[in-house]
Design an enzyme around this catalytic site. Structure first.
Site, short mmCIF file in Angstrom:
data_model
loop_
_atom_site.label_atom_id
_atom_site.label_comp_id
_atom_site.label_asym_id
_atom_site.label_seq_id
_atom_site.Cartn_x
_atom_site.Cartn_y
_atom_site.Cartn_z
N GLY A 227 -2.99 19.28 2.53
CA GLY A 227 -3.26 19.58 1.12
C GLY A 227 -2.07 20.11 0.34
O GLY A 227 -2.25 20.74 -0.70
N HIS B 190 1.78 7.15 -1.06
CA HIS B 190 2.06 6.70 0.30
C HIS B 190 3.48 7.15 0.66
O HIS B 190 4.40 7.00 -0.15
CB HIS B 190 1.95 5.17 0.39
CG HIS B 190 2.06 4.68 1.79
ND1 HIS B 190 1.02 4.76 2.68
CD2 HIS B 190 3.11 4.16 2.46
CE1 HIS B 190 1.41 4.29 3.85
NE2 HIS B 190 2.68 3.91 3.75
N ASP C 183 -3.38 0.05 0.77
CA ASP C 183 -1.94 0.17 0.44
C ASP C 183 -1.37 -1.02 -0.30
O ASP C 183 -0.18 -1.34 -0.16
CB ASP C 183 -1.10 0.40 1.72
CG ASP C 183 -1.33 1.78 2.32
OD1 ASP C 183 -1.72 2.70 1.59
OD2 ASP C 183 -1.11 1.92 3.53
C1 GAR Z 1 1.46 12.87 2.33
O1 GAR Z 1 2.75 12.75 2.84
C2 GAR Z 1 0.97 11.54 1.80
O2 GAR Z 1 1.99 10.75 1.26
C3 GAR Z 1 0.40 10.92 3.05
O3 GAR Z 1 -0.24 11.97 3.71
C4 GAR Z 1 0.47 13.19 3.44
C5 GAR Z 1 -0.54 14.23 3.04
O4 GAR Z 1 0.05 15.49 2.94
N1 GAR Z 1 -0.50 9.85 2.73
C6 GAR Z 1 -0.69 8.81 3.52
O5 GAR Z 1 -0.13 8.67 4.58
C7 GAR Z 1 -1.66 7.77 2.97
N2 GAR Z 1 -1.61 6.58 3.75
P1 GAR Z 1 -0.72 16.69 2.26
O6 GAR Z 1 -2.14 16.72 2.82
O7 GAR Z 1 0.03 17.91 2.67
O8 GAR Z 1 -0.72 16.48 0.77
#
Ligand code: GAR
Length: 187
Positions: free
Chosen positions: A12, A103, A144
């Site tokens: 998050g 992404h 995606d």
């Molecule tokens: C982020 O790096 C986002 O880009 C990635 O998950 C992470 C979440 O971090 N999203 C994906 O991989 C979607 N396919 P967070 O929960 O700390 O915001």
């Protein structure tokens, strides 16, 4: 007033950054946080930020009732901030050009099923790519795949590891994602 819902599955950090970015903006309200993972640290963040939290099961998420529930919120934007389930068609059709995803790579490379979070960075480092980055895109019915709104790049160092790359990518996310959201909702 612009109304945003943020969907999360994990830590998050993007949720935190977006909420803090809009905190003093009277024109933007984060209406709720939708979370599919009972172990997500994002739950604590939503609570600390004082944002209503909607936990969902897979069955609920894919139901027409959930789409109706979200429609009733009259949202201007749904933001997928590290949300790992595929979005059902009914929710997409109810929110045309109103769902965006971030992404952690330069799509169309390193996208699709299995490419999320650290798995993306491991693959990029293993392939000895010269660059990686972030992609913000509209969500359509293919994972995606939707129209790209913004990409930001970073260079890989010769001794780059998945962890060091992840840190660079998070910096890009923190810098760009709230600004992209602001631009979209103001247009
Ligand atoms: C982020 O790096 C986002 O880009 C990635 O998950 C992470 C979440 O971090 N999203 C994906 O991989 C979607 N396919 P967070 O929960 O700390 O915001």
């Amino acid at each position: 007033m612009k109304r945003i819902s943020i969907f999360v599955s994990g830590n998050g950090t993007n949720l935190q950054r977006i909420a803090e970015y809009f905190k003093d903006n009277q024109e933007v309200e984060i209406v709720n946080v939708v979370c599919n993972n009972p172990k997500a640290y994002a739950i604590e963040r939503a609570k600390n930020l004082g944002i209503p939290l909607r936990m969902i099961t897979k069955k609920e998420f894919n139901s027409q009732e959930f789409t109706e529930e979200m429609k009733a919120l009259n949202l201007d934007l749904i933001v997928l901030a590290g949300f790992l389930w595929k979005i059902p068609s009914s929710l997409i059709q109810a929110h045309p050009q109103k769902i965006i995803n971030i992404h952690p790579a330069l799509l169309p490379k390193y996208g699709g099923k299995g490419f999320y979070g650290e798995h993306v960075h491991e693959a990029v480092v293993a392939a000895k790519e010269a660059h990686s980055g972030i992609t913000v895109h509209y969500v359509d019915e293919v994972y995606d795949n939707g129209e790209i709104i913004l990409q930001a790049h970073t260079k890989l160092d010769p001794n780059e590891t998945p962890d060091t790359l992840a840190a660079k990518i998070h910096k890009l996310e923190q810098a760009y994602f709230p600004v992209v959201i602001e631009t979209i909702i103001n247009n």
